[in-house]
Design a protein around this motif. Sequence first.
Motif, PDB file in Angstrom:
ATOM      1  N   ASP A   1      -4.025  15.208   8.688  1.00 17.55           N
ATOM      2  CA  ASP A   1      -3.059  14.644   7.717  1.00 17.55           C
ATOM      3  C   ASP A   1      -2.224  13.507   8.285  1.00 17.55           C
ATOM      4  OD1 ASP A   1      -3.915  16.514   5.836  1.00 17.55           O
ATOM      5  OD2 ASP A   1      -2.389  17.972   6.412  1.00 17.55           O
ATOM      6  N   THR A   2      -2.880  12.575   8.897  1.00 15.83           N
ATOM      7  CA  THR A   2      -2.148  11.445   9.484  1.00 15.83           C
ATOM      8  C   THR A   2      -2.456  10.126   8.778  1.00 15.83           C
ATOM      9  OG1 THR A   2      -3.962  11.219  11.052  1.00 15.83           O
ATOM     10  CG2 THR A   2      -2.034  12.448  11.805  1.00 15.83           C
ATOM     11  N   GLU A   3      -3.200  10.163   7.669  1.00 18.26           N
ATOM     12  CA  GLU A   3      -3.626   8.913   7.020  1.00 18.26           C
ATOM     13  C   GLU A   3      -2.438   8.140   6.452  1.00 18.26           C
ATOM     14  OE1 GLU A   3      -4.878  11.907   6.358  1.00 18.26           O
ATOM     15  OE2 GLU A   3      -7.015  11.817   6.869  1.00 18.26           O
ATOM     16  N   SER A   4      -2.465   6.837   6.643  1.00 19.20           N
ATOM     17  CA  SER A   4      -1.415   5.990   6.061  1.00 19.20           C
ATOM     18  C   SER A   4      -1.990   4.710   5.441  1.00 19.20           C
ATOM     19  CB  SER A   4      -0.372   5.637   7.121  1.00 19.20           C
ATOM     20  OG  SER A   4      -0.984   4.926   8.170  1.00 19.20           O
ATOM     21  N   THR A   5      -3.303   4.642   5.302  1.00 14.05           N
ATOM     22  CA  THR A   5      -3.932   3.492   4.633  1.00 14.05           C
ATOM     23  C   THR A   5      -5.071   4.014   3.750  1.00 14.05           C
ATOM     24  OG1 THR A   5      -5.663   3.125   6.293  1.00 14.05           O
ATOM     25  CG2 THR A   5      -3.529   2.030   6.673  1.00 14.05           C
ATOM     26  N   PHE A   6      -5.477   3.184   2.798  1.00 19.69           N
ATOM     27  CA  PHE A   6      -6.610   3.564   1.954  1.00 19.69           C
ATOM     28  C   PHE A   6      -7.886   3.704   2.786  1.00 19.69           C
ATOM     29  CE2 PHE A   6      -3.912   1.782  -1.512  1.00 19.69           C
ATOM     30  CZ  PHE A   6      -3.874   2.920  -2.284  1.00 19.69           C
ATOM     31  N   GLU A   7      -8.026   2.869   3.793  1.00 21.83           N
ATOM     32  CA  GLU A   7      -9.224   2.942   4.631  1.00 21.83           C
ATOM     33  C   GLU A   7      -9.289   4.290   5.354  1.00 21.83           C
ATOM     34  OE1 GLU A   7      -7.182   0.318   4.330  1.00 21.83           O
ATOM     35  OE2 GLU A   7      -8.659  -0.793   3.147  1.00 21.83           O
ATOM     36  N   GLN A   8      -8.144   4.722   5.855  1.00 21.73           N
ATOM     37  CA  GLN A   8      -8.127   6.010   6.558  1.00 21.73           C
ATOM     38  C   GLN A   8      -8.432   7.166   5.596  1.00 21.73           C
ATOM     39  OE1 GLN A   8      -4.257   5.966   8.400  1.00 21.73           O
ATOM     40  NE2 GLN A   8      -4.878   4.480   9.972  1.00 21.73           N
ATOM     41  N   LEU A   9      -7.913   7.069   4.382  1.00 20.81           N
ATOM     42  CA  LEU A   9      -8.211   8.117   3.394  1.00 20.81           C
ATOM     43  C   LEU A   9      -9.684   8.104   3.035  1.00 20.81           C
ATOM     44  CD1 LEU A   9      -5.043   7.762   1.137  1.00 20.81           C
ATOM     45  CD2 LEU A   9      -5.686   9.798   2.465  1.00 20.81           C
TER      46      LEU A   9
ATOM     47  N   VAL B   1       0.849  -1.201   0.000  1.00 20.90           N
ATOM     48  CA  VAL B   1       0.000   0.000   0.000  1.00 20.90           C
ATOM     49  C   VAL B   1       0.882   1.247   0.000  1.00 20.90           C
ATOM     50  CG1 VAL B   1      -1.596   1.323   1.448  1.00 20.90           C
ATOM     51  CG2 VAL B   1      -1.999  -1.119   1.038  1.00 20.90           C
ATOM     52  N   ASP B   2       1.983   1.197   0.751  1.00 22.82           N
ATOM     53  CA  ASP B   2       2.891   2.356   0.810  1.00 22.82           C
ATOM     54  C   ASP B   2       3.449   2.720  -0.557  1.00 22.82           C
ATOM     55  OD1 ASP B   2       2.506   2.707   3.456  1.00 22.82           O
ATOM     56  OD2 ASP B   2       4.496   2.029   4.094  1.00 22.82           O
ATOM     57  N   SER B   3       3.735   1.699  -1.386  1.00 22.38           N
ATOM     58  CA  SER B   3       4.319   2.006  -2.703  1.00 22.38           C
ATOM     59  C   SER B   3       3.316   2.765  -3.564  1.00 22.38           C
ATOM     60  CB  SER B   3       4.772   0.728  -3.411  1.00 22.38           C
ATOM     61  OG  SER B   3       3.651   0.003  -3.899  1.00 22.38           O
ATOM     62  N   LEU B   4       2.039   2.604  -3.282  1.00 21.15           N
ATOM     63  CA  LEU B   4       1.025   3.404  -3.982  1.00 21.15           C
ATOM     64  C   LEU B   4       0.871   4.766  -3.298  1.00 21.15           C
ATOM     65  CD1 LEU B   4      -1.739   0.728  -4.733  1.00 21.15           C
ATOM     66  CD2 LEU B   4      -0.037   1.650  -6.313  1.00 21.15           C
TER      67      LEU B   4
ATOM     68  N   TYR C   1       3.802  16.363  -4.828  1.00 20.30           N
ATOM     69  CA  TYR C   1       3.166  15.695  -3.697  1.00 20.30           C
ATOM     70  C   TYR C   1       2.935  14.224  -4.020  1.00 20.30           C
ATOM     71  CZ  TYR C   1       1.674  20.025  -1.268  1.00 20.30           C
ATOM     72  OH  TYR C   1       1.615  21.210  -0.588  1.00 20.30           O
ATOM     73  N   MET C   2       3.062  13.381  -3.011  1.00 19.24           N
ATOM     74  CA  MET C   2       2.752  11.960  -3.142  1.00 19.24           C
ATOM     75  C   MET C   2       1.231  11.773  -3.209  1.00 19.24           C
ATOM     76  SD  MET C   2       5.414  10.305  -0.393  1.00 19.24           S
ATOM     77  CE  MET C   2       4.670  11.203   0.989  1.00 19.24           C
ATOM     78  N   LEU C   3       0.842  10.562  -3.623  1.00 17.66           N
ATOM     79  CA  LEU C   3      -0.593  10.272  -3.751  1.00 17.66           C
ATOM     80  C   LEU C   3      -1.363  10.607  -2.472  1.00 17.66           C
ATOM     81  CD1 LEU C   3      -3.034   9.081  -5.260  1.00 17.66           C
ATOM     82  CD2 LEU C   3      -2.348   6.824  -4.401  1.00 17.66           C
ATOM     83  N   VAL C   4      -0.847  10.172  -1.338  1.00 18.05           N
ATOM     84  CA  VAL C   4      -1.579  10.394  -0.085  1.00 18.05           C
ATOM     85  C   VAL C   4      -1.846  11.889   0.130  1.00 18.05           C
ATOM     86  CG1 VAL C   4       0.543  10.375   1.321  1.00 18.05           C
ATOM     87  CG2 VAL C   4      -1.651   9.896   2.393  1.00 18.05           C
ATOM     88  N   ARG C   5      -0.861  12.707  -0.224  1.00 20.35           N
ATOM     89  CA  ARG C   5      -1.005  14.161  -0.010  1.00 20.35           C
ATOM     90  C   ARG C   5      -1.972  14.763  -1.036  1.00 20.35           C
ATOM     91  NH1 ARG C   5      -1.762  17.374   3.079  1.00 20.35           N
ATOM     92  NH2 ARG C   5      -1.036  19.527   3.011  1.00 20.35           N
TER      93      ARG C   5
END
Lengths: 170, 170
Positions: A79-87, A36-39, A49-53
């Motif tokens: 801005d603490t999300e680190s998983t797709f579920e959190q996003l 998931v991190d690589s995405l 910016y990275m995808l999460v940002r």
Amino acid sequence: MHIYDLTVPQLSATLRNLDRWLTLASAHAQDHQVSVDSLLNARLAPDQYMLVRQIQVACDNAKYIAGRLAAKEWPSHPDTESTFEQLRSRIGSVLEYLGTFARDDFEEVERRKIKLPWMKEDEWLAAYDYLVGFALPNFYFHIVTAYAILRHKGVKLGKNDFLGRLPIQS
Amino acid sequence: MHIYDLTVPQLSATLRNLDRWLTLASAHAQDHQVSVDSLLNARLAPDQYMLVRQIQVACDNAKYIAGRLAAKEWPSHPDTESTFEQLRSRIGSVLEYLGTFARDDFEEVERRKIKLPWMKEDEWLAAYDYLVGFALPNFYFHIVTAYAILRHKGVKLGKNDFLGRLPIQS
């Protein structure tokens, strides 16, 4: 056209599309054994910016647009999300906030001066200039960039996923 | 807000931004000894439109939006561009077309049924649904994807290049 119709339903529909892309991205990670991190940490240029940002900022823009035009307080997201579920949960929170808006909330919009955090003290944008010339392009900027990163990483998305369901009449 | 203000000035401003990115991309190709084709044929996923096509489609969307909402014939562009200069000339042609519009051209917009080429015979979109839910997102889709491809290929662009000059008041 009422400013509500220009903003709230379309911002919500776009966030629901984004939510669906994240479900597909999550399944893609599982199916292809990629982390998931690589995405979430992917980007298209080293200083982008990275995808999460991109997703965090797209969510923020949606709440800012409605909130600023109606001068209505918005929920804070740290801005603490680190998983797709959190996003997806963050998207859900913004959708809930957008769901609280009604046409009445925008009654004062014509007279509103929009001040953005980076502006000088006496600077402002007229509400419609803010919406048309800054806020909508900026919202789509982060939405489309998120989509582009997912496409670049191999997630199976197409134009219909971007557009979502259109209100076609017959 | 008048539909003219929602469309023509912002479509034009965005195309002028795109034009500037292409000037920078052309200079980048020269400075870094990379071929123009390697930029124009670049894409972020194997089944995605190449840069040249993203720009052609963005130009088309700009003319379609104004043209469809005003039921005013648009210039034809045969998709033969193979240099940055030719693409800039196409942008120029669309800017010239957009420059022919005035508020009066949109008088009938509320009653207009927008039919897109891929729709079934009896299907249509209300003009504002077309604009907000399809045309603007689709325009920005191709603009932002073009920007993303250029960023991915190392062209030095940043958010301010995307947004262009804002109508800040003080």
